[in-house]
Design an enzyme around this catalytic site. Structure first.
Site, mmCIF file in Angstrom:
data_model
loop_
_atom_site.group_PDB
_atom_site.id
_atom_site.type_symbol
_atom_site.label_atom_id
_atom_site.label_comp_id
_atom_site.label_asym_id
_atom_site.label_seq_id
_atom_site.Cartn_x
_atom_site.Cartn_y
_atom_site.Cartn_z
ATOM 1 N NE ARG A 30 6.869 18.522 9.698
ATOM 2 C CZ ARG A 30 5.705 19.262 9.596
ATOM 3 N NH1 ARG A 30 4.862 19.265 10.531
ATOM 4 N NH2 ARG A 30 5.324 19.687 8.399
ATOM 5 N N GLY A 93 8.674 28.244 -0.636
ATOM 6 C CA GLY A 93 7.209 28.516 -0.199
ATOM 7 C C GLY A 93 6.190 28.183 -1.269
ATOM 8 C CE LYS A 363 7.560 -21.681 -11.729
ATOM 9 N NZ LYS A 363 8.799 -21.410 -12.706
HETATM 10 C C1 UD1 Z 1 0.148 25.201 3.591
HETATM 11 C C2 UD1 Z 1 -0.489 26.398 3.694
HETATM 12 C C3 UD1 Z 1 -1.670 26.477 4.818
HETATM 13 C C4 UD1 Z 1 -2.658 25.562 4.867
HETATM 14 C C5 UD1 Z 1 -1.751 24.172 4.782
HETATM 15 C C6 UD1 Z 1 -2.684 23.129 4.938
HETATM 16 C C7 UD1 Z 1 0.802 28.267 2.705
HETATM 17 C C8 UD1 Z 1 1.653 29.304 2.910
HETATM 18 N N1 UD1 Z 1 0.231 27.656 3.787
HETATM 19 O O1 UD1 Z 1 0.990 25.115 4.939
HETATM 20 O O2 UD1 Z 1 -2.286 27.741 4.951
HETATM 21 O O3 UD1 Z 1 -3.179 25.574 6.046
HETATM 22 O O4 UD1 Z 1 -0.918 24.062 3.791
HETATM 23 O O5 UD1 Z 1 -2.047 21.645 4.669
HETATM 24 O O6 UD1 Z 1 0.448 27.710 1.536
HETATM 25 N N2 UD1 Z 1 5.685 23.088 -1.513
HETATM 26 C C9 UD1 Z 1 6.304 23.150 -2.509
HETATM 27 N N3 UD1 Z 1 7.418 24.107 -2.388
HETATM 28 C C10 UD1 Z 1 7.613 24.866 -1.623
HETATM 29 C C11 UD1 Z 1 6.932 24.751 -0.346
HETATM 30 C C12 UD1 Z 1 5.735 23.870 -0.297
HETATM 31 O O7 UD1 Z 1 5.932 22.451 -3.732
HETATM 32 O O8 UD1 Z 1 8.613 25.815 -1.637
HETATM 33 C C13 UD1 Z 1 4.674 21.943 -1.408
HETATM 34 C C14 UD1 Z 1 4.937 20.812 -0.587
HETATM 35 O O9 UD1 Z 1 5.504 19.764 -1.000
HETATM 36 C C15 UD1 Z 1 3.526 20.512 -0.258
HETATM 37 C C16 UD1 Z 1 2.608 21.700 -0.286
HETATM 38 O O10 UD1 Z 1 3.504 22.664 -1.173
HETATM 39 O O11 UD1 Z 1 2.959 19.200 -0.944
HETATM 40 C C17 UD1 Z 1 2.341 22.243 1.027
HETATM 41 O O12 UD1 Z 1 3.688 22.898 1.858
HETATM 42 P P1 UD1 Z 1 3.834 22.511 3.263
HETATM 43 O O13 UD1 Z 1 5.066 23.351 3.487
HETATM 44 O O14 UD1 Z 1 3.343 21.410 3.828
HETATM 45 O O15 UD1 Z 1 2.825 23.916 3.521
HETATM 46 P P2 UD1 Z 1 2.017 24.202 5.061
HETATM 47 O O16 UD1 Z 1 3.172 24.766 6.088
HETATM 48 O O17 UD1 Z 1 1.672 22.900 5.651
#
Ligand code: UD1
Ligand code: MG
Length: 470
Positions: A30, A93, A363
């Site tokens: 996004r 995830g 400069k």
């Molecule tokens: C996550 C939480 C949610 C919380 C929210 C807060 C989970 C399942 N959900 O959701 O409960 O309210 O953050 O902002 O944990 N990332 C990885 N690898 C992956 C997926 C994500 O490194 O495979 C990292 C992303 O770069 C990011 C962070 O984990 O920095 C959070 O990931 P994101 O996809 O933003 O999780 P949310 O759906 O926001």
């Protein structure tokens, strides 16, 4: 020696118990950017840079960062840091991301998990989680009036936390819960590794959710505590340019508030941007729309007028920087007056009581006490003594197209307007250079030197050209 060792031993013992895992593999779709999300900046520092700074402040044994999208660029950006980088090839995830770090976790330590896209995470809040993580699963939550998108904290009849349910998996009742998961949590590694091995992706997003470990803790009768923070600013994640802009503003508001508390006068606290560290003495005044980048120090009684851009600079006592001035990697002496519309470039040092006026570019110039360069000049690669007056439009010709040369102007020199000084050249002490001269050889001290067209002619009754009639 004995006492020293004891202190070190204590610090090491404390460090050894903590691992920190930062999740930063997400693509940041996004953001609509080719740059990895965590390399966008808040207050002049990358998002991940803020998170790493928080992690370092907690003095852990290890910092492990999970990277994926644009991983190589992210690693390069932090090449100086002592970090264990772990690659998550496919982003399946948050639980899957932490699984990648398991081989690096220490058996007897506790882990704090931070999100790489939550830049302004608070060190004190993390400490509270870490304190509890020796035997419990501690999570950081907050109450959000619009909880859409967040994991909900589900509490049982006694108020105890029993699960985190992701927004997409939540039923209507659960969606009404406003207490949400920040994503920041801490726990003993023995439990974490066990729980991670039990994760499945049987959910709305077919992802391995880290948040499922809460229900596992409850099943295993391990206490789960949720520390509720009221400071939304410190737990807001960045997913879009809108979030980036909002957090930037929140950050700038806090920076301005701190300066105001210290006694700095800000003409409008909402029109200040600090992209780095700004250190101010007493009775400093800053007018609107100024940008400070890198490390800037303003000593006592310094005044900065509107619309200045100042980067990596030291402005000493009572100096005044007038409007639309740019200063980059330079030092400005006490009681100096710079601008309006001056450009002070890298390597420039101005001593006390110097004046630099409009449309002057300096400069790599070292200018000694009391000297003035007030109008329309370029002074580069030059050493200027005390009480020198550089007239309007004077240019140091420092570059022959291939190499650069220095101009030396000794104390008490007067350089007349529209003079070109062809470097390398030295103007001796107390010399006067006549206006309009092109100086190619050293000019002796205490003398008048001039070099102009010899004859001044006049043609009487001169008629200026007139426009042709159409
Ligand atoms: C996550 C939480 C949610 C919380 C929210 C807060 C989970 C399942 N959900 O959701 O409960 O309210 O953050 O902002 O944990 N990332 C990885 N690898 C992956 C997926 C994500 O490194 O495979 C990292 C992303 O770069 C990011 C962070 O984990 O920095 C959070 O990931 P994101 O996809 O933003 O999780 P949310 O759906 O926001
Ligand atoms: Mg997120």
């Amino acid at each position: 020696m004995r006492a020293f060792l004891t202190t070190c031993d204590k610090i090491n013992a404390m460090n050894k118990s903590l691992n920190i895992v930062i999740l930063a593999a997400g693509k940041g779709t996004r953001m609509h950017s080719n740059k990895p999300k965590v390399l966008h900046e808040i207050g002049g520092k990358t998002i991940l840079g803020h998170v790493i700074a928080c992690a370092k402040a907690l003095n852990p044994q290890k910092i492990i960062v999970v990277i994926g999208f644009g991983g190589e660029i992210v690693r390069e950006a932090f090449a100086q840091e002592n970090i264990i980088w772990v690659n998550q090839v496919e982003q399946k995830g948050t639980g899957h991301a932490v699984q990648q770090a398991v081989p690096y976790l220490d058996d007897n330590a506790n882990t704090l998990i931070l999100l790489g896209d939550v830049p302004l995470v608070d060190v004190e809040a993390c400490k509270k989680l870490i304190d509890q993580a020796t035997s419990k699963l501690a999570i950081l939550s907050f109450n959000k009036s619009d909880p859409t998108g967040y994991g909900r904290i589900v509490r049982g009849g006694l108020g105890n936390v029993i699960a985190i349910v992701e927004h997409k998996d939540a039923n209507e009742t659960q969606r009404n819960i406003i207490e949400v998961n920040t994503g920041i949590m801490a726990m003993p590694n023995v439990y974490l590794t066990k729980w991670l091995s039990r994760l499945s992706n049987n959910n709305a997003q077919s992802e391995y959710y880290l948040t499922d470990i809460v229900a596992f803790a409850v099943q295993d009768k391990i206490d789960v505590v949720a520390e509720i923070t009221n400071d939304e600013y410190s737990v807001t994640g960045i997913n879009s340019k809108t979030d980036l802009a909002q957090i930037e503003r929140m950050h700038q508001t806090r920076v301005a508030d701190k300066l105001l508390l210290q006694g700095v006068t800000l003409r409008d606290a909402a029109r200040l941007d600090v992209r780095g560290n700004l250190t101010c003495g007493r009775d400093v005044e800053i007018d609107v729309n100024c940008v400070f980048e890198g490390d800037v120090t303003l000593d006592d009684f310094v005044k900065i007028a509107a619309n200045c851009v100042i980067k990596n600079a030291h402005i000493k006592n009572s100096a005044q920087i007038l409007s639309f001035t740019h200063i980059d990697n330079a030092q400005i002496g006490e009681n100096s007056r710079i601008g309006p519309y001056a450009r002070i470039r890298p390597g420039t040092t101005l001593a006390a009581e110097t004046h630099v006026g409009n449309f002057v570019e300096l400069k790599n110039a070292q200018v000694d006490t009391g000297s003035k360069i007030n109008h329309l000049s370029y002074v580069g690669d030059a050493t200027i003594g005390k009480n020198v007056n550089i007239g309007a439009g004077v240019i140091t010709c420092n570059y022959d197209g291939a190499n650069k040369f220095r101009t030396n102007i000794e104390d008490d020199v007067f350089v007349g307007s529209d003079t070109q000084l062809i470097a390398p050249v030295t103007i001796g002490k107390n010399a006067t250079i006549a206006a309009g001269s092109t100086i190619t050889k050293d000019a002796p001290a205490d003398s008048l030197t001039f070099c102009r067209a010899k004859d001044q002619k006049s043609i009487a009754n001169w008629k200026r050209p007139v426009k042709n009639k159409k």
